[in-house]
Write a protein that holds these residues in place. Structure first.
Motif, PDB file in Angstrom:
ATOM      1  N   GLU A  27       0.824  -1.214   0.000  1.00 41.74           N
ATOM      2  CA  GLU A  27       0.000   0.000   0.000  1.00 41.74           C
ATOM      3  C   GLU A  27       0.857   1.262   0.000  1.00 41.74           C
ATOM      4  O   GLU A  27       0.502   2.257  -0.633  1.00 41.74           O
ATOM      5  CB  GLU A  27      -0.969  -0.009   1.184  1.00 41.74           C
ATOM      6  CG  GLU A  27      -1.950  -1.156   1.153  1.00 41.74           C
ATOM      7  CD  GLU A  27      -2.781  -1.237  -0.122  1.00 41.74           C
ATOM      8  OE1 GLU A  27      -3.005  -0.200  -0.789  1.00 41.74           O
ATOM      9  OE2 GLU A  27      -3.210  -2.354  -0.471  1.00 41.74           O
TER      10      GLU A  27
ATOM     11  N   VAL B 256      -9.678  -4.346  14.543  1.00 40.63           N
ATOM     12  CA  VAL B 256      -9.830  -2.968  14.068  1.00 40.63           C
ATOM     13  C   VAL B 256     -10.154  -2.053  15.247  1.00 40.63           C
ATOM     14  O   VAL B 256      -9.602  -0.950  15.372  1.00 40.63           O
ATOM     15  CB  VAL B 256     -10.909  -2.881  12.971  1.00 40.63           C
ATOM     16  CG1 VAL B 256     -11.236  -1.432  12.635  1.00 40.63           C
ATOM     17  CG2 VAL B 256     -10.449  -3.626  11.721  1.00 40.63           C
TER      18      VAL B 256
ATOM     19  N   GLY C 272      -8.892  -7.021  -4.437  1.00 41.72           N
ATOM     20  CA  GLY C 272      -8.101  -6.776  -3.227  1.00 41.72           C
ATOM     21  C   GLY C 272      -6.856  -7.622  -3.136  1.00 41.72           C
ATOM     22  O   GLY C 272      -5.742  -7.120  -3.139  1.00 41.72           O
TER      23      GLY C 272
ATOM     24  N   GLN D 240      -6.651  -3.629   6.443  1.00 37.39           N
ATOM     25  CA  GLN D 240      -7.787  -4.268   7.099  1.00 37.39           C
ATOM     26  C   GLN D 240      -8.339  -5.401   6.247  1.00 37.39           C
ATOM     27  O   GLN D 240      -8.557  -5.242   5.053  1.00 37.39           O
ATOM     28  CB  GLN D 240      -8.893  -3.240   7.342  1.00 37.39           C
ATOM     29  CG  GLN D 240     -10.105  -3.806   8.016  1.00 37.39           C
ATOM     30  CD  GLN D 240     -11.180  -2.769   8.274  1.00 37.39           C
ATOM     31  OE1 GLN D 240     -10.934  -1.572   8.183  1.00 37.39           O
ATOM     32  NE2 GLN D 240     -12.371  -3.233   8.611  1.00 37.39           N
ATOM     33  N   GLN D 241      -8.536  -6.535   6.878  1.00 34.09           N
ATOM     34  CA  GLN D 241      -9.206  -7.674   6.253  1.00 34.09           C
ATOM     35  C   GLN D 241     -10.302  -8.097   7.211  1.00 34.09           C
ATOM     36  O   GLN D 241     -10.020  -8.592   8.305  1.00 34.09           O
ATOM     37  CB  GLN D 241      -8.232  -8.804   5.966  1.00 34.09           C
ATOM     38  CG  GLN D 241      -7.223  -8.443   4.896  1.00 34.09           C
ATOM     39  CD  GLN D 241      -6.223  -9.555   4.623  1.00 34.09           C
ATOM     40  OE1 GLN D 241      -5.978 -10.408   5.458  1.00 34.09           O
ATOM     41  NE2 GLN D 241      -5.636  -9.521   3.436  1.00 34.09           N
ATOM     42  N   HIS D 242     -11.530  -7.866   6.794  1.00 32.11           N
ATOM     43  CA  HIS D 242     -12.703  -8.104   7.632  1.00 32.11           C
ATOM     44  C   HIS D 242     -12.609  -7.208   8.871  1.00 32.11           C
ATOM     45  O   HIS D 242     -12.426  -6.016   8.737  1.00 32.11           O
ATOM     46  CB  HIS D 242     -12.875  -9.587   7.936  1.00 32.11           C
ATOM     47  CG  HIS D 242     -12.921 -10.424   6.690  1.00 32.11           C
ATOM     48  ND1 HIS D 242     -13.979 -10.384   5.800  1.00 32.11           N
ATOM     49  CD2 HIS D 242     -12.023 -11.287   6.171  1.00 32.11           C
ATOM     50  CE1 HIS D 242     -13.739 -11.191   4.794  1.00 32.11           C
ATOM     51  NE2 HIS D 242     -12.547 -11.757   4.990  1.00 32.11           N
TER      52      HIS D 242
ATOM     53  N   GLU E 182     -12.517  -8.195  -2.115  1.00 29.04           N
ATOM     54  CA  GLU E 182     -13.445  -7.433  -2.939  1.00 29.04           C
ATOM     55  C   GLU E 182     -12.681  -6.553  -3.937  1.00 29.04           C
ATOM     56  O   GLU E 182     -11.608  -6.040  -3.636  1.00 29.04           O
ATOM     57  CB  GLU E 182     -14.368  -6.577  -2.069  1.00 29.04           C
ATOM     58  CG  GLU E 182     -13.613  -5.621  -1.175  1.00 29.04           C
ATOM     59  CD  GLU E 182     -14.498  -4.969  -0.138  1.00 29.04           C
ATOM     60  OE1 GLU E 182     -14.414  -3.747  -0.013  1.00 29.04           O
ATOM     61  OE2 GLU E 182     -15.254  -5.679   0.532  1.00 29.04           O
TER      62      GLU E 182
ATOM     63  N   ARG F 175      -8.500  -1.159   2.888  1.00 33.33           N
ATOM     64  CA  ARG F 175      -9.162  -2.456   2.768  1.00 33.33           C
ATOM     65  C   ARG F 175      -8.309  -3.390   1.918  1.00 33.33           C
ATOM     66  O   ARG F 175      -7.904  -3.048   0.813  1.00 33.33           O
ATOM     67  CB  ARG F 175     -10.550  -2.303   2.125  1.00 33.33           C
ATOM     68  CG  ARG F 175     -11.569  -1.553   2.961  1.00 33.33           C
ATOM     69  CD  ARG F 175     -11.884  -2.259   4.245  1.00 33.33           C
ATOM     70  NE  ARG F 175     -12.407  -3.586   4.020  1.00 33.33           N
ATOM     71  CZ  ARG F 175     -13.469  -4.088   4.618  1.00 33.33           C
ATOM     72  NH1 ARG F 175     -14.123  -3.380   5.493  1.00 33.33           N
ATOM     73  NH2 ARG F 175     -13.870  -5.302   4.354  1.00 33.33           N
TER      74      ARG F 175
ATOM     75  N   ASP G  90      -9.340  -6.780   1.534  1.00 34.99           N
ATOM     76  CA  ASP G  90     -10.166  -7.968   1.352  1.00 34.99           C
ATOM     77  C   ASP G  90     -10.174  -8.404  -0.101  1.00 34.99           C
ATOM     78  O   ASP G  90      -9.592  -7.762  -0.966  1.00 34.99           O
ATOM     79  CB  ASP G  90     -11.609  -7.702   1.807  1.00 34.99           C
ATOM     80  CG  ASP G  90     -11.687  -7.398   3.295  1.00 34.99           C
ATOM     81  OD1 ASP G  90     -10.835  -7.886   4.050  1.00 34.99           O
ATOM     82  OD2 ASP G  90     -12.610  -6.671   3.689  1.00 34.99           O
TER      83      ASP G  90
END
Length: 134
Positions: free
Chosen positions: A32, A70, A91, A47-49, A88, A84, A86
């Motif tokens: 990132e 979190v 990701g 963050q994952q979930h 989605e 994020r 994840d």
């Protein structure tokens, strides 16, 4: 750092294969930071979930660690930037792409990759050291 570089350049001639395990520290957060250089130096987590899978060193200074919730991360470091990570919208694919690029560099430098354990960890065996057969 200079002594570590000198040590790394010292050929090791043991007559046996060399096994190398590479584990990239805070890999997801580093991806990132590469994608958005404005994140470098800021407390950052991926963050994952409902947990933070990876935090950078700036976040660790606040007591955060990988796999923290979190809620706890926000309590310890209200200014943390959470990205994020994840599955989605592509990701995990961005992390796989970066991991493959790192592994290609390792394979070129050290020889064949034995075992890609995850996107952040791999092992290989080599009998070459700095371009010379051992």
């Amino acid at each position: 750092p200079d002594s570590a570089c000198a040590l790394a350049k010292t050929p090791v001639y043991s007559g046996s294969p060399v096994f190398i395990h590479i584990d990239i520290d805070y890999f997801f957060a580093q991806v990132e930071e590469v994608r958005d250089p404005q994140l470098v130096g800021r407390p950052l987590g991926v963050q994952q979930h409902m947990e933070v899978a990876s935090v950078n060193y700036a976040a660790r200074a606040f007591g955060l660690f990988n796999r923290i919730s979190v809620a706890e991360a926000r309590r310890l470091c209200p200014d943390i930037v959470l990205v994020r990570g994840d599955n989605e919208v592509d990701g995990m694919q961005r992390y796989r792409s970066f991991s493959q690029a790192v592994l290609r560099c390792i394979m070129v430098a050290l020889g064949d990759l034995e075992d890609a354990e995850s996107v952040t960890s791999a092992s290989c065996q080599t009998v070459r050291w700095h371009g010379r057969s051992v």
